[in-house]
Design an enzyme around this catalytic site. Sequence first.
Site, mmCIF file in Angstrom:
data_model
loop_
_atom_site.group_PDB
_atom_site.id
_atom_site.type_symbol
_atom_site.label_atom_id
_atom_site.label_comp_id
_atom_site.label_asym_id
_atom_site.label_seq_id
_atom_site.Cartn_x
_atom_site.Cartn_y
_atom_site.Cartn_z
ATOM 1 N N ARG A 12 16.886 -14.726 -6.611
ATOM 2 C CA ARG A 12 15.828 -15.133 -5.684
ATOM 3 C C ARG A 12 15.041 -16.333 -6.196
ATOM 4 O O ARG A 12 14.725 -17.250 -5.439
ATOM 5 C CB ARG A 12 14.902 -13.951 -5.403
ATOM 6 C CG ARG A 12 15.598 -12.815 -4.667
ATOM 7 C CD ARG A 12 14.627 -11.748 -4.212
ATOM 8 N NE ARG A 12 15.332 -10.657 -3.547
ATOM 9 C CZ ARG A 12 14.714 -9.596 -3.017
ATOM 10 N NH1 ARG A 12 13.403 -9.486 -3.076
ATOM 11 N NH2 ARG A 12 15.429 -8.648 -2.438
ATOM 12 N N ASP A 22 -2.302 -7.935 2.359
ATOM 13 C CA ASP A 22 -0.993 -8.007 1.728
ATOM 14 C C ASP A 22 -0.997 -9.144 0.728
ATOM 15 O O ASP A 22 -1.795 -10.090 0.849
ATOM 16 C CB ASP A 22 0.110 -8.229 2.768
ATOM 17 C CG ASP A 22 1.471 -7.763 2.272
ATOM 18 O OD1 ASP A 22 1.873 -6.633 2.615
ATOM 19 O OD2 ASP A 22 2.112 -8.514 1.516
#
Length: 294
Positions: free
Chosen positions: A41, A152
């Site tokens: 990633r 978040d």
Amino acid sequence: MLFLGPDIQMTLEEFRLFRDFIYQHCGLNFTEDTKYLLEKRLGKRLQLLSLKNFKDYYYLLRYSPAKEQELTEVIDLLTTNETYFFREDFQLRTFSEEILPELRERKEKAGNRQLRIWSAGCSSGEEPYTIAMILLDQPWLRGWRIEVIGTDISQRVLQLARQGIYSESAFRTTDADRRQRFFTIEPDGRARVKDEVRSLVTVSHLNLFDTARVALLGRMDLIFCRNVIIYFDQNGKKKVVETFQQHLHPEGFLLLGHSESLINITTAFRLRHFKHDMVYQKPAAAAPGGGGLP
């Protein structure tokens, strides 16, 4: 068009640098058997930034003037955000049919017509909007001051939450009546959350390990934190759950995901058995040494 070269390999030393750095920043815990995940990633960023190795990227994250923005990219790449409306229906039934009436009775006795709910790890917004829709289905809440706060760590998903526009996959457990009442259809076929729902919800960026920022939230009546603490190690879980305990009113509720529990984490909550589900509740008096907000 951008042509990416071959994948860049991450050494074990580099993995440990990133693992420790990310853990200290936000508590996400990566073990050595997930080294390939960080390599794959984060390797995308190395290629986009024309960096030769992961150590150069590490120093960029630590010392570059652009480190804050780049760290946002890292968190977006490493966090998983799979959610949908009205997820875990039996827990939501407990919330609407049993917990809310209990909160109503307690607050009306105290002459307090305010309800504050925190969706911690709200992802792209389906959970806080679901909570708001359930609240709008309670006629007795008219005239109350209601706040649903979604937070978040990922800026990417928060952008989606602010837009409030969703594709069909978000509605796998949403009944037709609620879809009609609470959404409008966009020209491309996606569904937009109506303003009456959006008006109850505020979404903002928050790292649960940033105690100074978390302190600004104040006290809550109920906290949803579902399928979030599974990404933390034991110490990280204890830190986050202690934060929740401090930010709940006495007798406030904590709703976790069904793969999560507070066993071996804390004794500051009691487990309440309701008709449809089991939910954690902060005692009326704070647990010894548990602390709390003034």
